[in-house]
Motif scaffolding. Sequence first.
Motif, PDB file in Angstrom:
ATOM      1  N   TYR A  14       0.873  -1.179   0.000  1.00 34.98           N
ATOM      2  CA  TYR A  14       0.000   0.000   0.000  1.00 34.98           C
ATOM      3  C   TYR A  14       0.906   1.223   0.000  1.00 34.98           C
ATOM      4  O   TYR A  14       2.001   1.182   0.587  1.00 34.98           O
ATOM      5  CB  TYR A  14      -0.900   0.001   1.241  1.00 34.98           C
ATOM      6  N   MET A  17       2.860   2.239   3.039  1.00 32.92           N
ATOM      7  CA  MET A  17       3.746   1.261   3.689  1.00 32.92           C
ATOM      8  C   MET A  17       5.204   1.478   3.308  1.00 32.92           C
ATOM      9  O   MET A  17       5.502   1.876   2.176  1.00 32.92           O
ATOM     10  CB  MET A  17       3.363  -0.152   3.274  1.00 32.92           C
ATOM     11  N   ASN A  41      -3.650 -11.657  12.009  1.00 29.75           N
ATOM     12  CA  ASN A  41      -4.270 -10.366  11.663  1.00 29.75           C
ATOM     13  C   ASN A  41      -3.253  -9.468  10.964  1.00 29.75           C
ATOM     14  O   ASN A  41      -2.112  -9.348  11.409  1.00 29.75           O
ATOM     15  CB  ASN A  41      -4.749  -9.624  12.922  1.00 29.75           C
ATOM     16  N   GLY A  42      -3.693  -8.869   9.870  1.00 29.38           N
ATOM     17  CA  GLY A  42      -2.849  -7.884   9.197  1.00 29.38           C
ATOM     18  C   GLY A  42      -1.783  -8.461   8.289  1.00 29.38           C
ATOM     19  O   GLY A  42      -0.972  -7.726   7.736  1.00 29.38           O
ATOM     20  N   ARG A  43      -1.757  -9.758   8.109  1.00 29.51           N
ATOM     21  CA  ARG A  43      -0.723 -10.372   7.248  1.00 29.51           C
ATOM     22  C   ARG A  43      -1.012 -10.164   5.755  1.00 29.51           C
ATOM     23  O   ARG A  43      -0.147 -10.355   4.915  1.00 29.51           O
ATOM     24  CB  ARG A  43      -0.616 -11.870   7.533  1.00 29.51           C
ATOM     25  N   GLY A  44      -2.286  -9.858   5.422  1.00 30.45           N
ATOM     26  CA  GLY A  44      -2.590  -9.567   4.009  1.00 30.45           C
ATOM     27  C   GLY A  44      -3.567 -10.534   3.350  1.00 30.45           C
ATOM     28  O   GLY A  44      -3.615 -10.608   2.120  1.00 30.45           O
ATOM     29  N   LYS A  45      -4.375 -11.234   4.150  1.00 27.34           N
ATOM     30  CA  LYS A  45      -5.307 -12.225   3.572  1.00 27.34           C
ATOM     31  C   LYS A  45      -6.362 -11.532   2.695  1.00 27.34           C
ATOM     32  O   LYS A  45      -6.557 -11.905   1.538  1.00 27.34           O
ATOM     33  CB  LYS A  45      -5.993 -13.030   4.698  1.00 27.34           C
ATOM     34  N   THR A  46      -7.027 -10.519   3.273  1.00 28.09           N
ATOM     35  CA  THR A  46      -8.053  -9.794   2.500  1.00 28.09           C
ATOM     36  C   THR A  46      -7.412  -9.099   1.308  1.00 28.09           C
ATOM     37  O   THR A  46      -7.972  -9.085   0.206  1.00 28.09           O
ATOM     38  CB  THR A  46      -8.768  -8.768   3.414  1.00 28.09           C
ATOM     39  N   THR A  47      -6.216  -8.555   1.519  1.00 27.20           N
ATOM     40  CA  THR A  47      -5.507  -7.876   0.424  1.00 27.20           C
ATOM     41  C   THR A  47      -5.247  -8.845  -0.725  1.00 27.20           C
ATOM     42  O   THR A  47      -5.416  -8.491  -1.896  1.00 27.20           O
ATOM     43  CB  THR A  47      -4.171  -7.297   0.948  1.00 27.20           C
ATOM     44  N   HIS A 173     -10.187 -17.522  10.804  1.00 31.75           N
ATOM     45  CA  HIS A 173      -9.276 -17.722  11.943  1.00 31.75           C
ATOM     46  C   HIS A 173      -9.727 -18.943  12.754  1.00 31.75           C
ATOM     47  O   HIS A 173      -9.071 -19.311  13.716  1.00 31.75           O
ATOM     48  CB  HIS A 173      -9.273 -16.482  12.843  1.00 31.75           C
TER      49      HIS A 173
HETATM   50  N1  LIG Z   1      -6.186   0.716   2.045  1.00 33.65           N
HETATM   51  C1  LIG Z   1      -5.127   0.474   2.825  1.00 33.65           C
HETATM   52  N2  LIG Z   1      -4.141   1.395   2.952  1.00 33.65           N
HETATM   53  C2  LIG Z   1      -3.058   1.156   3.724  1.00 33.65           C
HETATM   54  N3  LIG Z   1      -2.865   0.022   4.433  1.00 33.65           N
HETATM   55  C3  LIG Z   1      -3.815  -0.914   4.355  1.00 33.65           C
HETATM   56  C4  LIG Z   1      -4.997  -0.745   3.552  1.00 33.65           C
HETATM   57  N4  LIG Z   1      -5.757  -1.855   3.668  1.00 33.65           N
HETATM   58  C5  LIG Z   1      -5.089  -2.669   4.502  1.00 33.65           C
HETATM   59  N5  LIG Z   1      -3.932  -2.131   4.917  1.00 33.65           N
HETATM   60  C6  LIG Z   1      -2.917  -2.735   5.795  1.00 33.65           C
HETATM   61  O1  LIG Z   1      -2.403  -3.883   5.131  1.00 33.65           O
HETATM   62  C7  LIG Z   1      -2.186  -4.936   6.047  1.00 33.65           C
HETATM   63  C8  LIG Z   1      -2.945  -6.166   5.568  1.00 33.65           C
HETATM   64  O2  LIG Z   1      -4.325  -5.917   5.691  1.00 33.65           O
HETATM   65  P1  LIG Z   1      -5.405  -7.048   5.403  1.00 33.65           P
HETATM   66  O3  LIG Z   1      -6.742  -6.458   5.642  1.00 33.65           O
HETATM   67  O4  LIG Z   1      -5.145  -7.635   4.073  1.00 33.65           O
HETATM   68  O5  LIG Z   1      -5.041  -8.127   6.529  1.00 33.65           O
HETATM   69  P2  LIG Z   1      -5.767  -9.484   6.934  1.00 33.65           P
HETATM   70  O6  LIG Z   1      -4.735 -10.559   6.883  1.00 33.65           O
HETATM   71  O7  LIG Z   1      -6.994  -9.660   6.128  1.00 33.65           O
HETATM   72  O8  LIG Z   1      -6.102  -9.208   8.470  1.00 33.65           O
HETATM   73  P3  LIG Z   1      -7.372  -9.661   9.359  1.00 33.65           P
HETATM   74  O9  LIG Z   1      -7.120 -11.076   9.784  1.00 33.65           O
HETATM   75  O10 LIG Z   1      -7.299  -8.742  10.530  1.00 33.65           O
HETATM   76  O11 LIG Z   1      -8.619  -9.484   8.535  1.00 33.65           O
HETATM   77  C9  LIG Z   1      -2.616  -4.430   7.399  1.00 33.65           C
HETATM   78  O12 LIG Z   1      -1.467  -4.034   8.095  1.00 33.65           O
HETATM   79  C10 LIG Z   1      -3.510  -3.247   7.088  1.00 33.65           C
HETATM   80  O13 LIG Z   1      -3.422  -2.263   8.085  1.00 33.65           O
END
Ligand SMILES: Nc1ncnc2c1ncn2[C@@H]1O[C@H](COP(=O)(O)OP(=O)(O)OP(=O)(O)O)[C@@H](O)[C@H]1O
Length: 288
Positions: A14, A17, A41-47, A173
Amino acid sequence: MSGNILVKNMTFKYPSMISPLFNNVSVNIHEDWKLGLIGRNGRGKTTLLKILLDQLEYEGTVISSLEFKYFPRYPDLDDCLTAEEVLLKESPMTERWEMELELSYMDLSPEILDRSFHVLSGGEQTKILLIGLFLNDDSFPLIDEPTNNLDVHGRKVVGEFLNRKKGFIVISHDQHFLNHFVDHVLAINKESVDVLKGNIETWQFEKKNAENLAEETNQKLFNEINRLETVSKRVGTWGQKRENSTKDAAGRRLAAKQMKRSKAIKKRTEEKIRDKQNLIHNVKRLLI
Ligand SMILES: Nc1ncnc2c1ncn2[C@@H]1O[C@H](COP(=O)(O)OP(=O)(O)OP(=O)(O)O)[C@@H](O)[C@H]1O
Ligand SMILES: [Mg+2]
């Protein structure tokens, strides 16, 4: 449905970052897999799902001809759709009896189809949306944390429903839930992304083995470093002593030569120590 999901040398961060969330990631996901996507959490799964949906700009290659569908995506409140209309929007050709069959797998009664989607409970809405994702055989669902509105029984029912299906990715999770149906696991670790065949138990087993192996390797490297450090110290003191112990010119020349040799040995030993220390760092990096 045709084709796999091929991710090759994919790097993403992002804009805000400093270092990338994904660095040169390569994975190949088969269209038939029931894939559990795990990671803290926050590792990037949704991303990662957003990258597959082509909603984010990345470097590298992501190739797939699959039609991805994302959960959760709720219908507009203003559209005032019934549950049946929500399903028809996903797949207009589906007949009522087909919907009722899917409802029975989800432990829901048929009359729910005539209710407004927005009056349904959170768990019921989840189940309807999940049914909708699978009505069309050509779609490949990307399911992000479906268990949020589900109680223990709901999780069991949805787990069994997903076990009947194939060709999807689920983020969760809840490892017990995932163990109902996944046949492959994609784990986003601290510094790597791994795919393996099996369920979460297989993954935990492999992870433990990898940790034990890393521990063993590190222990061996530590022992080797200790040995090399002793060698390096001994060689250093020996050279110095030798130089100090003789007064005549020839003796001092010989001692100086030996001192030079011992310095070279010391340097080589220290390089070996540094190499081994780097190896320890690499082994640690691989850990989940
Ligand atoms: N639009 C954005 N801009 C900047 N950083 C972002 C954005 N979206 C997500 N992030 C960051 O990217 C990282 C990965 O986010 P993501 O939502 O993919 O994590 P996740 O593995 O799905 O977490 P969770 O288990 O909490 O859902 C996190 O540190 C989040 O803060
Ligand atoms: Mg997420």
